[in-house]
Write an enzyme that holds these catalytic residues in place. Structure first.
Site, mmCIF file in Angstrom:
data_model
loop_
_atom_site.group_PDB
_atom_site.id
_atom_site.type_symbol
_atom_site.label_atom_id
_atom_site.label_comp_id
_atom_site.label_asym_id
_atom_site.label_seq_id
_atom_site.Cartn_x
_atom_site.Cartn_y
_atom_site.Cartn_z
ATOM 1 N N LEU A 6 0.858 -1.179 0.000
ATOM 2 C CA LEU A 6 0.000 0.000 0.000
ATOM 3 C C LEU A 6 0.895 1.231 0.000
ATOM 4 C CD1 LEU A 6 -2.501 1.805 0.497
ATOM 5 C CD2 LEU A 6 -2.401 1.114 2.907
ATOM 6 N N ILE A 7 0.685 2.118 -0.970
ATOM 7 C CA ILE A 7 1.485 3.336 -1.100
ATOM 8 C C ILE A 7 0.556 4.535 -1.067
ATOM 9 C CG2 ILE A 7 3.243 4.550 -2.448
ATOM 10 C CD1 ILE A 7 3.612 1.867 -4.024
ATOM 11 N N GLY A 9 -0.053 8.787 -1.545
ATOM 12 C CA GLY A 9 0.480 9.930 -2.274
ATOM 13 C C GLY A 9 1.081 9.593 -3.621
ATOM 14 N N GLY A 13 5.234 12.501 -8.920
ATOM 15 C CA GLY A 13 6.598 12.373 -8.447
ATOM 16 C C GLY A 13 7.021 11.049 -7.865
ATOM 17 N N GLY A 15 5.883 9.143 -5.427
ATOM 18 C CA GLY A 15 4.872 8.102 -5.238
ATOM 19 C C GLY A 15 4.612 7.317 -6.496
ATOM 20 N N TYR A 151 8.066 22.365 8.808
ATOM 21 C CA TYR A 151 8.213 21.101 8.064
ATOM 22 C C TYR A 151 9.192 20.165 8.770
ATOM 23 C CZ TYR A 151 9.648 17.957 4.272
ATOM 24 O OH TYR A 151 9.962 16.857 3.514
#
Length: 285
Positions: A6-7, A9, A13, A15, A151
């Site tokens: 499961l990935i 995003g 790019g 992902g 961030y």
């Protein structure tokens, strides 16, 4: 052995490239994104690579969405072997300029999104006594950088979260935890930073402006011929090495530049294994 992966995003790019390389390696891939209407880049990459994977809607900021996607994969496959927490967002603002809403958003996407997805898969991995949670962090999770304090705080949180889970879940339930720490990614960094700055009011006319201009100008200049920036494909190949590892690292940089940049914090324990062993010895022996 092929894995169910499961990935999050995967609309752009890194992902997309992780999904492609995982499918090329023969794994069953569930590529997820907040809005499936934006799957065009993913579908084009799959077509170009001659691979197939399953696209699902998953918004890391919505617990119900996360749980629904996980439940669907379990219903289809009976297991999730690997979760790759890739969804995230950059943010460049000083503390003085950032609103509380800005800070909450950055933390929610980059940290709470990781927590929601990890929480959703862990009962299934724990029942199986196996699994692997890989989170795309950043060298900014190890070293604070100008204008990136919010961030970096979110990525530092991800690093601490991963270390803590690895200290007791891994030895007792066989679930591994890793962070992957890229530097800059060529296709994404400057464009995404500038886009967000403009979307949140542009460069503000204050005493920070000349420093911010120096920072952004330097980032753009370094994109040409610098070893700071990698391609999405290069970073994805490091991620796949972590996926395939029998004894995966707790943390790993993705380039020689990243190793050099973080050396003062990582040289004594590059993969985090020594610290893991020390924590287990201290608290659980």
């Amino acid at each position: 052995m092929p894995k169910v992966i499961l990935i999050t995003g995967t609309s752009t790019g890194l992902g997309v490239q992780i999904a492609v390389q995982a499918a090329q390696a023969g794994h069953t891939v569930y590529a997820t994104m907040r809005n499936l209407a934006k799957r065009g880049i993913l579908d084009a990459a799959a077509s170009d690579a001659g691979v197939n994977f399953n696209a699902l809607e998953l918004d890391v900021q919505d617990g119900a969405s996360v749980n629904a996607a996980v439940d669907q994969i379990i219903a289809n496959e009976g297991r999730i072997d690997t979760l790759i927490n890739n969804a995230g967002a950059g943010f460049v603002r000083t503390t003085e300029q950032a609103s509380e809403e800005d800070v909450a958003w950055v933390m929610d996407v980059n940290f709470m999104g990781v927590v929601r997805c990890t929480k959703a898969v862990m009962p299934h991995m724990r029942a199986a006594r196996s699994g692997h949670v890989i989170t795309i962090s950043s060298v900014g999770g190890l070293v604070g950088q100008p204008f990136n304090e919010i961030y970096c705080a979110a990525k530092f949180a991800v690093e601490g979260y991963t270390e803590a889970l690895a200290s007791y879940v891994t030895p007792n339930f066989g679930i591994h935890f890793s962070t992957v720490e890229p530097g800059g990614i060529q296709s994404e960094f400057a464009a995404s930073v500038l886009k967000h700055v403009e979307a949140t009011g542009g460069m503000l006319e204050d005493e920070y402006l000349p420093i911010l201009q120096k920072y952004i100008g330097g980032a753009q200049a370094r994109m040409d011929g610098s070893d700071i920036y990698q391609t999405s494909e290069q970073v994805a190949s490091v991620v796949m090495g972590v996926v395939d590892a029998s004894d995966p690292p707790i943390r790993i940089r993705t380039s020689n530049w990243g190793e050099a940049f973080t050396r003062l914090k990582t040289e004594a324990d590059p993969d985090g294994k020594k610290q893991q062993a020390a924590v287990i010895e201290q608290f659980l022996s």
